[in-house]
Write an enzyme that holds these catalytic residues in place. Structure first.
Site, PDB file in Angstrom:
ATOM      1  N   ASN A  10       0.845  -1.196   0.000  1.00 25.41           N
ATOM      2  CA  ASN A  10       0.000   0.000   0.000  1.00 25.41           C
ATOM      3  C   ASN A  10       0.881   1.247   0.000  1.00 25.41           C
ATOM      4  O   ASN A  10       1.735   1.417   0.872  1.00 25.41           O
ATOM      5  CB  ASN A  10      -0.921   0.011   1.220  1.00 25.41           C
ATOM      6  CG  ASN A  10      -1.927   1.144   1.179  1.00 25.41           C
ATOM      7  OD1 ASN A  10      -1.563   2.312   1.173  1.00 25.41           O
ATOM      8  ND2 ASN A  10      -3.206   0.803   1.164  1.00 25.41           N
ATOM      9  N   CYS A  16      -6.600  -1.171   5.727  1.00 27.38           N
ATOM     10  CA  CYS A  16      -6.977  -2.099   4.656  1.00 27.38           C
ATOM     11  C   CYS A  16      -8.428  -2.494   4.872  1.00 27.38           C
ATOM     12  O   CYS A  16      -8.729  -3.340   5.720  1.00 27.38           O
ATOM     13  CB  CYS A  16      -6.096  -3.340   4.616  1.00 27.38           C
ATOM     14  SG  CYS A  16      -6.414  -4.369   3.153  1.00 27.38           S
ATOM     15  N   LEU A  17      -9.305  -1.880   4.110  1.00 29.98           N
ATOM     16  CA  LEU A  17     -10.734  -2.109   4.272  1.00 29.98           C
ATOM     17  C   LEU A  17     -11.128  -3.542   3.944  1.00 29.98           C
ATOM     18  O   LEU A  17     -11.836  -4.202   4.696  1.00 29.98           O
ATOM     19  CB  LEU A  17     -11.504  -1.112   3.409  1.00 29.98           C
ATOM     20  CG  LEU A  17     -13.023  -1.200   3.412  1.00 29.98           C
ATOM     21  CD1 LEU A  17     -13.633   0.199   3.378  1.00 29.98           C
ATOM     22  CD2 LEU A  17     -13.528  -1.993   2.203  1.00 29.98           C
ATOM     23  N   VAL A  18     -10.657  -4.045   2.800  1.00 31.55           N
ATOM     24  CA  VAL A  18     -11.128  -5.353   2.335  1.00 31.55           C
ATOM     25  C   VAL A  18     -10.591  -6.492   3.199  1.00 31.55           C
ATOM     26  O   VAL A  18     -11.244  -7.527   3.340  1.00 31.55           O
ATOM     27  CB  VAL A  18     -10.796  -5.566   0.845  1.00 31.55           C
ATOM     28  CG1 VAL A  18      -9.310  -5.815   0.626  1.00 31.55           C
ATOM     29  CG2 VAL A  18     -11.623  -6.700   0.247  1.00 31.55           C
ATOM     30  N   TYR A  32     -11.695  -3.832  -6.713  1.00 32.47           N
ATOM     31  CA  TYR A  32     -11.542  -5.268  -6.507  1.00 32.47           C
ATOM     32  C   TYR A  32     -12.145  -6.091  -7.647  1.00 32.47           C
ATOM     33  O   TYR A  32     -12.934  -5.605  -8.449  1.00 32.47           O
ATOM     34  CB  TYR A  32     -12.211  -5.691  -5.197  1.00 32.47           C
ATOM     35  CG  TYR A  32     -11.874  -4.830  -4.011  1.00 32.47           C
ATOM     36  CD1 TYR A  32     -10.544  -4.571  -3.661  1.00 32.47           C
ATOM     37  CD2 TYR A  32     -12.874  -4.263  -3.229  1.00 32.47           C
ATOM     38  CE1 TYR A  32     -10.243  -3.773  -2.568  1.00 32.47           C
ATOM     39  CE2 TYR A  32     -12.578  -3.464  -2.134  1.00 32.47           C
ATOM     40  CZ  TYR A  32     -11.258  -3.223  -1.809  1.00 32.47           C
ATOM     41  OH  TYR A  32     -10.973  -2.423  -0.735  1.00 32.47           O
ATOM     42  N   ASN A  78      -2.065  -5.113  -6.269  1.00 30.78           N
ATOM     43  CA  ASN A  78      -2.272  -3.977  -5.386  1.00 30.78           C
ATOM     44  C   ASN A  78      -1.536  -2.719  -5.844  1.00 30.78           C
ATOM     45  O   ASN A  78      -2.028  -1.604  -5.657  1.00 30.78           O
ATOM     46  CB  ASN A  78      -1.872  -4.340  -3.950  1.00 30.78           C
ATOM     47  CG  ASN A  78      -2.690  -3.566  -2.922  1.00 30.78           C
ATOM     48  OD1 ASN A  78      -3.855  -3.247  -3.164  1.00 30.78           O
ATOM     49  ND2 ASN A  78      -2.095  -3.254  -1.784  1.00 30.78           N
ATOM     50  N   CYS A  83     -11.790   1.497  -0.842  1.00 31.35           N
ATOM     51  CA  CYS A  83     -10.466   0.860  -0.802  1.00 31.35           C
ATOM     52  C   CYS A  83      -9.460   1.938  -0.452  1.00 31.35           C
ATOM     53  O   CYS A  83      -9.450   3.005  -1.089  1.00 31.35           O
ATOM     54  CB  CYS A  83     -10.130   0.247  -2.159  1.00 31.35           C
ATOM     55  SG  CYS A  83      -8.429  -0.374  -2.278  1.00 31.35           S
ATOM     56  N   VAL A  84      -8.611   1.660   0.519  1.00 30.57           N
ATOM     57  CA  VAL A  84      -7.640   2.669   0.930  1.00 30.57           C
ATOM     58  C   VAL A  84      -6.421   2.722   0.014  1.00 30.57           C
ATOM     59  O   VAL A  84      -5.575   3.601   0.164  1.00 30.57           O
ATOM     60  CB  VAL A  84      -7.183   2.434   2.385  1.00 30.57           C
ATOM     61  CG1 VAL A  84      -8.335   2.649   3.351  1.00 30.57           C
ATOM     62  CG2 VAL A  84      -6.583   1.049   2.559  1.00 30.57           C
ATOM     63  N   GLN A  85      -6.323   1.806  -0.932  1.00 34.82           N
ATOM     64  CA  GLN A  85      -5.205   1.819  -1.865  1.00 34.82           C
ATOM     65  C   GLN A  85      -5.549   2.558  -3.162  1.00 34.82           C
ATOM     66  O   GLN A  85      -4.666   3.081  -3.826  1.00 34.82           O
ATOM     67  CB  GLN A  85      -4.767   0.376  -2.188  1.00 34.82           C
ATOM     68  CG  GLN A  85      -3.686   0.230  -3.269  1.00 34.82           C
ATOM     69  CD  GLN A  85      -2.278   0.597  -2.819  1.00 34.82           C
ATOM     70  OE1 GLN A  85      -2.079   1.501  -2.033  1.00 34.82           O
ATOM     71  NE2 GLN A  85      -1.286  -0.111  -3.343  1.00 34.82           N
TER      72      GLN A  85
END
Length: 249
Positions: A14, A79-81, A136, A166, A197-199
């Site tokens: 990330n 990391c949300l997912v 995703y 990622n 998504c934080v990425q």
């Protein structure tokens, strides 16, 4: 003028949360007196798959311990997912467990998960139904949608950009997002989740999509920043952060 230490637990690949959260808080520094420093610990993950996410999450306790050694004032699980892939409501269990790690280390710090922050942020602005954009693959996107729905938030239209690598997620141009949202059905929703998504970067597009859709627009990074500020007892006003970071919530 007080300085606060912001800790982040991030996937090893990330590169976005260590840019978007500092960018938001630096923007806040331009209008408010508090100052921030940023500190990270990493969990190994290269591809956004269920298997890698489960393995990565098992490493989060070590990261919380390391960050508590630095006596951070608040900690974010970025990391949300990874959280949502562990089952309904897992953001609560994860946050409680990681906070316990900091307590046991004699350096108690509140722990924010990006997953929990997104849920809380949606509810804070009074949204009952949202449209969602994720990078995703479809199965993970459907899992995220199901997780959100389980928190009593309806999800209307959603888009899966189907990017599994990622670093490729981080390379996605945020200025593509307005066109993506323009192709979605948003007239029946209360808000748009521009990046679940934080990425996946979205910060440059937040204000653009709010103006375009005429709806509140939030992202996982915006929600995480908002939640961190609340846990620190600080004003939640950040230029460029959209409705949630207007200072009203």
């Amino acid at each position: 003028m007080r300085s606060y230490r912001i800790g982040q637990i991030v996937p090893s690949s990330n590169v976005t949360m260590e840019t978007e959260i500092p960018a938001l808080l630096r923007a806040r520094e331009a209008i408010l007196p508090e100052r921030f420093t940023f500190h990270s610990s990493r969990m190994r993950m290269k591809h956004v798959t269920k298997e890698e996410l489960v393995k990565m999450d098992a490493d989060s306790d070590r990261c919380a311990l390391e960050l508590s050694d630095a006596r951070v004032d608040v900690m974010g699980y970025a990391c949300l997912v990874a959280i949502m892939s562990m089952g309904h409501g897992y953001h609560r269990a994860s946050g409680d467990r990681l906070h316990g790690v900091t307590v046991q280390n004699g350096a108690a710090a509140p722990v924010v998960t990006s997953a929990g922050a997104l849920i809380e942020g949606i509810k804070a602005i009074g949204a009952k139904r949202v449209a969602v954009v994720t990078p995703y693959m479809k199965p993970l996107t459907e899992m995220v949608v199901d997780y959100i729905r389980n928190e009593a938030i309806d999800v209307g239209d959603y888009r899966a950009l189907e990017i599994s690598d990622n670093l490729a997620v981080a390379a996605h141009d945020p200025l593509n997002l307005p066109a993506i949202v323009a192709g979605m059905k948003t007239d029946d929703v209360d808000a748009v989740v521009l990046s679940a998504c934080v990425q996946m970067p979205s910060l440059p597009a937040i204000s653009l999509v709010e103006a375009q859709a005429r709806k509140p627009v939030i992202s996982a990074a915006v929600a995480t920043t908002w939640s961190m500020l609340r846990h620190l007892g600080l004003q939640t006003r950040v230029p460029g952060g959209g409705t949630l970071l207007s200072g009203a919530y």
